[in-house]
Design a protein around this motif. Structure first.
Motif, PDB file in Angstrom:
ATOM      1  N   GLY A   1     -55.796  -0.107  31.716  1.00 20.29           N
ATOM      2  CA  GLY A   1     -54.745   0.233  30.725  1.00 20.29           C
ATOM      3  C   GLY A   1     -53.601  -0.714  30.552  1.00 20.29           C
ATOM      4  O   GLY A   1     -52.861  -0.458  29.657  1.00 20.29           O
ATOM      5  N   ARG A   2     -53.481  -1.595  31.316  1.00 21.99           N
ATOM      6  CA  ARG A   2     -52.441  -2.574  31.428  1.00 21.99           C
ATOM      7  C   ARG A   2     -52.763  -3.599  30.378  1.00 21.99           C
ATOM      8  O   ARG A   2     -53.824  -4.115  29.998  1.00 21.99           O
ATOM      9  N   LEU A   3     -51.548  -4.176  29.672  1.00 24.09           N
ATOM     10  CA  LEU A   3     -51.786  -5.270  28.540  1.00 24.09           C
ATOM     11  C   LEU A   3     -52.201  -6.468  29.404  1.00 24.09           C
ATOM     12  O   LEU A   3     -51.910  -6.914  30.359  1.00 24.09           O
ATOM     13  N   VAL A   4     -53.198  -7.011  28.860  1.00 23.85           N
ATOM     14  CA  VAL A   4     -53.731  -8.179  29.411  1.00 23.85           C
ATOM     15  C   VAL A   4     -52.727  -9.443  29.222  1.00 23.85           C
ATOM     16  O   VAL A   4     -52.569 -10.243  30.177  1.00 23.85           O
ATOM     17  N   PHE A   5     -52.054  -9.650  27.903  1.00 22.16           N
ATOM     18  CA  PHE A   5     -51.093 -10.509  27.760  1.00 22.16           C
ATOM     19  C   PHE A   5     -49.771  -9.757  27.735  1.00 22.16           C
ATOM     20  O   PHE A   5     -49.042  -9.497  26.784  1.00 22.16           O
ATOM     21  N   GLY A   6     -49.254  -9.472  28.922  1.00 23.49           N
ATOM     22  CA  GLY A   6     -48.190  -8.671  29.268  1.00 23.49           C
ATOM     23  C   GLY A   6     -47.081  -9.324  29.945  1.00 23.49           C
ATOM     24  O   GLY A   6     -45.946  -8.802  30.410  1.00 23.49           O
ATOM     25  N   ALA A   7     -47.438 -10.634  30.562  1.00 25.95           N
ATOM     26  CA  ALA A   7     -46.391 -11.303  31.518  1.00 25.95           C
ATOM     27  C   ALA A   7     -45.270 -11.655  30.842  1.00 25.95           C
ATOM     28  O   ALA A   7     -45.133 -12.878  30.659  1.00 25.95           O
ATOM     29  N   GLY A   8     -44.279 -10.942  30.546  1.00 31.07           N
ATOM     30  CA  GLY A   8     -43.122 -11.160  29.800  1.00 31.07           C
ATOM     31  C   GLY A   8     -42.303 -12.269  30.500  1.00 31.07           C
ATOM     32  O   GLY A   8     -41.811 -12.076  31.646  1.00 31.07           O
ATOM     33  N   ASN A   9     -41.855 -13.359  29.824  1.00 32.62           N
ATOM     34  CA  ASN A   9     -40.999 -14.442  30.311  1.00 32.62           C
ATOM     35  C   ASN A   9     -39.733 -14.161  30.143  1.00 32.62           C
ATOM     36  O   ASN A   9     -39.095 -13.536  29.184  1.00 32.62           O
ATOM     37  N   ILE A  10     -39.112 -14.055  31.413  1.00 34.95           N
ATOM     38  CA  ILE A  10     -37.688 -13.776  31.432  1.00 34.95           C
ATOM     39  C   ILE A  10     -36.928 -15.171  31.980  1.00 34.95           C
ATOM     40  O   ILE A  10     -35.629 -15.085  32.413  1.00 34.95           O
ATOM     41  N   CYS A  11     -37.397 -16.238  31.768  1.00 28.50           N
ATOM     42  CA  CYS A  11     -36.730 -17.374  31.903  1.00 28.50           C
ATOM     43  C   CYS A  11     -36.422 -17.460  33.718  1.00 28.50           C
ATOM     44  O   CYS A  11     -35.102 -17.499  33.757  1.00 28.50           O
ATOM     45  N   ASN A  12     -37.281 -17.280  34.570  1.00 31.95           N
ATOM     46  CA  ASN A  12     -36.825 -17.319  35.942  1.00 31.95           C
ATOM     47  C   ASN A  12     -37.900 -18.010  36.724  1.00 31.95           C
ATOM     48  O   ASN A  12     -38.750 -17.295  36.816  1.00 31.95           O
ATOM     49  N   HIS A  13     -37.656 -19.124  36.872  1.00 31.52           N
ATOM     50  CA  HIS A  13     -38.553 -19.692  37.777  1.00 31.52           C
ATOM     51  C   HIS A  13     -38.002 -20.567  39.067  1.00 31.52           C
ATOM     52  O   HIS A  13     -36.679 -20.846  39.191  1.00 31.52           O
ATOM     53  N   LEU A  14     -38.844 -20.740  39.689  1.00 30.43           N
ATOM     54  CA  LEU A  14     -38.866 -21.535  41.157  1.00 30.43           C
ATOM     55  C   LEU A  14     -39.496 -22.912  41.080  1.00 30.43           C
ATOM     56  O   LEU A  14     -40.574 -22.885  40.809  1.00 30.43           O
ATOM     57  N   LEU A  15     -38.808 -23.942  41.239  1.00 35.27           N
ATOM     58  CA  LEU A  15     -39.346 -25.424  41.045  1.00 35.27           C
ATOM     59  C   LEU A  15     -39.343 -25.969  42.366  1.00 35.27           C
ATOM     60  O   LEU A  15     -38.068 -26.053  42.900  1.00 35.27           O
ATOM     61  N   HIS A  16     -40.457 -26.636  42.713  1.00 34.75           N
ATOM     62  CA  HIS A  16     -40.170 -27.486  44.193  1.00 34.75           C
ATOM     63  C   HIS A  16     -39.665 -28.854  43.828  1.00 34.75           C
ATOM     64  O   HIS A  16     -39.756 -29.429  42.613  1.00 34.75           O
ATOM     65  N   ILE A  17     -38.883 -29.530  44.749  1.00 34.46           N
ATOM     66  CA  ILE A  17     -38.192 -30.715  44.472  1.00 34.46           C
ATOM     67  C   ILE A  17     -39.273 -31.861  43.992  1.00 34.46           C
ATOM     68  O   ILE A  17     -38.940 -32.847  43.038  1.00 34.46           O
ATOM     69  N   ASP A  18     -40.450 -31.882  44.426  1.00 27.46           N
ATOM     70  CA  ASP A  18     -41.452 -32.904  44.136  1.00 27.46           C
ATOM     71  C   ASP A  18     -41.733 -32.529  42.542  1.00 27.46           C
ATOM     72  O   ASP A  18     -41.967 -33.691  41.978  1.00 27.46           O
ATOM     73  N   PHE A  19     -41.825 -31.423  42.264  1.00 23.19           N
ATOM     74  CA  PHE A  19     -42.214 -31.245  40.688  1.00 23.19           C
ATOM     75  C   PHE A  19     -40.984 -31.696  39.996  1.00 23.19           C
ATOM     76  O   PHE A  19     -41.237 -32.478  38.881  1.00 23.19           O
ATOM     77  N   LEU A  20     -39.828 -31.508  40.384  1.00 25.43           N
ATOM     78  CA  LEU A  20     -38.655 -31.993  39.460  1.00 25.43           C
ATOM     79  C   LEU A  20     -38.704 -33.510  39.441  1.00 25.43           C
ATOM     80  O   LEU A  20     -38.305 -33.993  38.527  1.00 25.43           O
ATOM     81  N   VAL A  21     -38.840 -34.197  40.547  1.00 26.95           N
ATOM     82  CA  VAL A  21     -39.098 -35.539  40.498  1.00 26.95           C
ATOM     83  C   VAL A  21     -40.017 -36.166  39.530  1.00 26.95           C
ATOM     84  O   VAL A  21     -39.816 -37.120  38.719  1.00 26.95           O
ATOM     85  N   GLY A  22     -41.246 -35.538  39.894  1.00 26.96           N
ATOM     86  CA  GLY A  22     -42.275 -36.065  38.797  1.00 26.96           C
ATOM     87  C   GLY A  22     -42.051 -35.607  37.472  1.00 26.96           C
ATOM     88  O   GLY A  22     -42.229 -36.576  36.520  1.00 26.96           O
ATOM     89  N   ALA A  23     -41.483 -34.559  37.185  1.00 28.72           N
ATOM     90  CA  ALA A  23     -41.130 -34.261  35.676  1.00 28.72           C
ATOM     91  C   ALA A  23     -40.023 -34.914  35.163  1.00 28.72           C
ATOM     92  O   ALA A  23     -40.096 -35.722  33.782  1.00 28.72           O
ATOM     93  N   ALA A  24     -39.068 -35.563  35.812  1.00 28.65           N
ATOM     94  CA  ALA A  24     -37.882 -36.116  35.542  1.00 28.65           C
ATOM     95  C   ALA A  24     -38.638 -37.574  35.129  1.00 28.65           C
ATOM     96  O   ALA A  24     -37.838 -38.592  34.418  1.00 28.65           O
ATOM     97  N   ALA A  25     -39.422 -38.072  35.900  1.00 33.08           N
ATOM     98  CA  ALA A  25     -40.191 -39.411  35.634  1.00 33.08           C
ATOM     99  C   ALA A  25     -41.187 -39.484  34.481  1.00 33.08           C
ATOM    100  O   ALA A  25     -41.531 -40.538  34.027  1.00 33.08           O
ATOM    101  N   SER A  26     -41.376 -38.466  33.929  1.00 34.16           N
ATOM    102  CA  SER A  26     -42.467 -38.369  33.043  1.00 34.16           C
ATOM    103  C   SER A  26     -41.800 -38.966  31.641  1.00 34.16           C
ATOM    104  O   SER A  26     -40.502 -39.014  31.438  1.00 34.16           O
ATOM    105  N   GLY A  27     -42.716 -39.165  30.719  1.00 34.70           N
ATOM    106  CA  GLY A  27     -42.196 -39.645  29.307  1.00 34.70           C
ATOM    107  C   GLY A  27     -41.735 -38.319  28.309  1.00 34.70           C
ATOM    108  O   GLY A  27     -40.786 -38.947  27.497  1.00 34.70           O
ATOM    109  N   ILE A  28     -41.933 -37.318  28.821  1.00 36.78           N
ATOM    110  CA  ILE A  28     -41.494 -36.236  27.812  1.00 36.78           C
ATOM    111  C   ILE A  28     -40.775 -35.132  28.384  1.00 36.78           C
ATOM    112  O   ILE A  28     -41.018 -34.904  29.757  1.00 36.78           O
ATOM    113  N   ASP A  29     -40.102 -34.159  27.901  1.00 36.71           N
ATOM    114  CA  ASP A  29     -39.557 -32.914  28.544  1.00 36.71           C
ATOM    115  C   ASP A  29     -40.700 -31.753  28.548  1.00 36.71           C
ATOM    116  O   ASP A  29     -41.409 -31.493  27.684  1.00 36.71           O
TER     117      ASP A  29
END
Length: 514
Positions: free
Chosen positions: A486-514
């Protein structure tokens, strides 16, 4: 080869436009020959009813001359005889001093005029021609030639011309073009977007919370966690004139959002410090035998002593930074509230945090696009810009040097959250430990939607890629779909709360787009 032959002009343009520092000299040398050739083609174009200065006419002109490269037709933009004389004179003065044109790139007109011993008006001609020979190719490749229209028409003052060229040099045109094409690709293609629910999520109420918390506290105790608050917004919609983080949310204590976050960081740091095992006393061992004679000090030791001392000091500082249990706080501001935010922290003693543990950096701005992908112009000498939003955090971290600071201090996990989330727990050890145990480079906290019509975006997959799907993108069938429990399938409400690994940040900063 004859001065106006196809081979000579092709060679001349190649040297002028793609050959480095000699761009203006080469144009001067063959100006008359090119003008005669262009006049001859002009006459034939007029007979065919074509406007000689139109893009189509110039492309035909290049084809008739045997120079059909996609980027070379822009080189035949009109150059007046007066500009030619001015540049010729400036080139002579430059040459007499043994200086190249690159030495003057980025100089203000007054400084340029002073160095060359000429007037600011004459320097304006150089600014205009520089835009033709360097920026024009980049503008053409990105389909943004219109931004130079007023410059080419001679309608800009010296200062305005410099402001425009400086702004265009600062814009990452290839990145901006790629970002626009990527964000509009689905709409332009007309292909159906496939939206599917997440396949991996865990409930805090059901998981091994104590285990996750213990792992998170270990990361915090080593100084490997940091908090990043997205605080570029103003409190206008709250009826508050100032940075949103400085808003009093109405608690009896009258604490602001920034104060609440800082106090929670201090508290979680204290908890991590309390869990850290006490330092062990050094072990002393005794041995019998012949004592080792002291080593003789050489001249090389004295020469390296100062550098060795500096290196030891750097290592001690890095070790102290990594051992500091209170997590760093990074504050991403905007151009609108950067100064006010810094001042607010300074006036309040950084709310008990060490000043060196608080890093401010501003989000960048990107060109405002028309639906056709053209830059909007604020005026004849200014491209309309807009804040690049939360997605610009990666490039802003890199451009400001904050990313280097994180790496230097040994930070491995960065908790990113929005400033208006008053209930957020910065560097929540359960969240940190959960992502660590899952070996996840990106983790997101969600709150499950209470009803299908709740207006909040959800975490889902779009064409197989994870991301945030806005509530407006979900039709009624998808929004109301439920699973067997009975739970909503599309129910994972985004509250802008994220944990990012430093390796991900470095790779994202080096990419061509945001």
């Amino acid at each position: 080869a004859p001065r106006c032959s196809t081979e000579a002009m092709a060679q001349q343009f190649s040297a002028a436009r793609f050959g480095g520092g000699g761009n203006v000299h080469a144009v001067d040398a063959e100006f008359e020959a090119m003008k005669k050739a262009a006049d001859a083609v002009d006459a034939s174009l007029r007979r065919e009813g074509m406007r000689p200065t139109s893009e189509a006419a110039m492309r035909k002109m290049m084809a008739d001359m045997g120079m059909g490269d996609e980027h070379e037709f822009v080189a035949l933009k009109p150059i007046t005889r007066r500009e030619e004389r001015v540049v010729e004179e400036l080139a002579k003065r430059c040459e007499a001093r043994g200086l190249a044109w690159e030495a003057y790139k980025g100089l203000k007109p007054a400084a340029l005029a002073e160095r060359l011993g000429t007037s600011e008006e004459e320097c304006a001609q150089l600014v205009r021609l520089t835009a033709r020979t360097e920026l024009r190719f980049e503008c053409h490749a990105s389909d943004q030639e219109h931004v130079l229209a007023w410059l080419d028409a001679g309608k800009l003052t010296v200062e305005e011309a410099c402001l425009l060229t400086e702004q265009l040099e600062a814009i990452r045109m290839p990145n901006a073009k790629l970002a626009f094409e990527t964000s509009t690709a689905a709409a332009r293609s007309g292909a159906e977007t496939r939206i599917e629910p997440l396949t991996s999520s865990d409930s805090v109420s059901e998981g091994p919370v104590a285990e996750w918390a213990a792992a998170g506290y270990e990361v915090l105790a080593r100084g490997e966690a940091a908090a990043l608050v997205l605080a570029g917004g103003q409190g206008t919609r709250l009826g508050f004139d100032g940075p949103k983080g400085a808003f009093d949310v109405g608690l009896p204590s009258h604490k602001t959002l920034f104060e609440l976050f800082c106090e929670r960081l201090k508290k979680v740091g204290a908890l991590a410090r309390a869990r850290r095992p006490p330092p062990q006393p050094p072990r002393v061992t005794m041995s019998r035998g012949t004592p080792t004679p002291p080593r003789k000090v050489t001249a090389l030791d004295w020469e390296n002593a100062e550098e060795n001392a500096r290196e030891a000091e750097r290592r001690e500082k890095a070790a102290a930074d990594r051992a500091r249990p209170t997590p760093m706080l990074l504050v991403m501001t905007s151009k609108l509230n950067h100064a006010a935010t810094r001042q607010f922290f300074e006036e309040n003693g950084y709310f008990g945090l060490e000043p060196e543990d608080v890093v401010f950096f501003s989000q960048n701005a990107v060109p405002a696009f028309s639906p056709e992908g053209k830059f909007h112009m604020q005026s004849g000498h200014e491209v309309a810009m807009a804040p690049d939003g939360n997605g610009g955090v990666y490039h802003a971290l890199a451009d400001s040097g904050a990313l280097d600071t994180l790496e230097h201090r040994g930070v491995t996990h960065v908790h990113v959250f929005s400033v208006d989330n008053v209930l957020c727990r910065p560097c929540d050890p359960v969240f940190v430990g959960y992502c660590l145990r899952k070996e996840a480079h990106v983790g997101s906290k969600v709150v499950w939607k209470s009803s299908p019509d709740e207006k909040v975006g959800v975490l889902a997959t779009r064409n197989g890629a994870p991301g945030v799907v806005e509530y407006s993108e979900l039709d009624a069938d998808l929004a109301s779909r439920r699973d067997a429990s009975g739970r909503l399938v599309f129910g994972a409400g985004n509250i802008c709360n994220h944990l990012l690994h430093i390796d991900f940040l470095v790779g994202a900063a080096a990419s061509g787009i945001d």
